[in-house]
Write an enzyme that holds these catalytic residues in place. Structure first.
Site, PDB file in Angstrom:
ATOM      1  N   ASN A  63       0.837  -1.202   0.000  1.00 56.49           N
ATOM      2  CA  ASN A  63       0.000   0.000   0.000  1.00 56.49           C
ATOM      3  C   ASN A  63       0.873   1.254   0.000  1.00 56.49           C
ATOM      4  OD1 ASN A  63       0.587  -0.841   2.712  1.00 56.49           O
ATOM      5  ND2 ASN A  63      -1.056   0.429   3.528  1.00 56.49           N
ATOM      6  N   GLU A  76      -3.281  -4.667  -2.765  1.00 63.24           N
ATOM      7  CA  GLU A  76      -3.840  -5.577  -3.781  1.00 63.24           C
ATOM      8  C   GLU A  76      -3.898  -4.900  -5.147  1.00 63.24           C
ATOM      9  OE1 GLU A  76      -4.999  -4.846  -0.807  1.00 63.24           O
ATOM     10  OE2 GLU A  76      -6.141  -6.474   0.100  1.00 63.24           O
TER      11      GLU A  76
HETATM   12  N1  THU Z   1      -5.159  -1.546   2.947  1.00 60.50           N
HETATM   13  C1  THU Z   1      -4.626  -2.377   1.990  1.00 60.50           C
HETATM   14  O1  THU Z   1      -3.593  -2.076   1.386  1.00 60.50           O
HETATM   15  N2  THU Z   1      -5.265  -3.539   1.738  1.00 60.50           N
HETATM   16  C2  THU Z   1      -6.359  -3.980   2.410  1.00 60.50           C
HETATM   17  O2  THU Z   1      -6.839  -5.075   2.133  1.00 60.50           O
HETATM   18  C3  THU Z   1      -6.965  -3.171   3.472  1.00 60.50           C
HETATM   19  C4  THU Z   1      -6.374  -1.824   3.667  1.00 60.50           C
HETATM   20  C5  THU Z   1      -4.440  -0.317   3.263  1.00 60.50           C
HETATM   21  C6  THU Z   1      -5.101   0.974   2.850  1.00 60.50           C
HETATM   22  C7  THU Z   1      -4.482   1.957   3.814  1.00 60.50           C
HETATM   23  O3  THU Z   1      -3.225   2.381   3.299  1.00 60.50           O
HETATM   24  C8  THU Z   1      -4.219   1.136   5.063  1.00 60.50           C
HETATM   25  O4  THU Z   1      -4.267  -0.220   4.667  1.00 60.50           O
HETATM   26  C9  THU Z   1      -5.216   1.370   6.178  1.00 60.50           C
HETATM   27  O5  THU Z   1      -6.511   1.206   5.712  1.00 60.50           O
END
Ligand code: THU
Length: 165
Positions: A63, A76
């Site tokens: 992320n 993802e």
């Molecule tokens: N996030 C993801 O990368 N994947 C997920 O399945 C859930 C949430 C990230 C988005 C944000 O940067 C952080 O986790 C907190 O929500």
């Protein structure tokens, strides 16, 4: 007349990575390592996704957050963008997802957000293959056969009535 329909699905649950087959275990370890690369200064919640392609190549995403919060992207979708951009004709077979807080790996599994479910669904239809989903917590691992289970009654290109490739 009202007809009540029921949607249910089954998934596998494991207690640790040792119970997984070698390929799945490797993918989970890579997803966990990828989470270390996340740029998540705001939430401090680092997520890693690792996708195994039909060719055996593994593509990762973490992320990436932004001071303008909605500009951030989840692990993802980051990984799928990488697949489409760099391995366009290869097909994802499985995605593993793991998360890290400041205390380390999450005990519980984390499951893709709604936006990511929609994008994983489109990637299944683009590639024509189901994508297995491995949700990896520290001591709990869940394996789901296809995004359709997590996103039933989905909106897709058929609803636009267009014949895109
Ligand atoms: N996030 C993801 O990368 N994947 C997920 O399945 C859930 C949430 C990230 C988005 C944000 O940067 C952080 O986790 C907190 O929500």
């Amino acid at each position: 007349m009202i007809r009540t329909k029921n949607i249910s699905f089954s998934y596998e649950e494991y207690e640790n990575t040792e119970e997984l087959n070698k390929d799945d275990r490797e993918l989970v370890l890579i997803a966990r390592e990828t989470a270390l690369n996340a740029y998540a200064p705001y939430s401090k919640f680092r997520v890693g996704a690792a996708i195994r392609l039909e060719s055996g190549i593994i593509v990762c995403g973490a992320n990436v957050e932004n001071a303008a919060f909605p500009s951030g992207i989840c692990a993802e979708r980051s990984a799928i963008s990488n697949v489409v951009s760099n391995h366009h004709n290869d097909k994802p077979t499985v995605i593993a997802i793991a998360a890290l807080t400041e205390k380390g790996l999450t005990d519980e599994t984390i499951s893709p957000c709604g936006n990511c479910r929609q994008v994983i669904a489109e990637e299944e239809s683009r590639s024509g293959n189901k994508i297995r989903i491995i949700l990896a917590g520290r001591n709990k691992i869940q394996i789901i056969d296809s995004i359709s289970s997590l996103l039933p009654l989905q909106f897709n290109k058929m609803n636009l009535k267009v014949n895109l490739p």
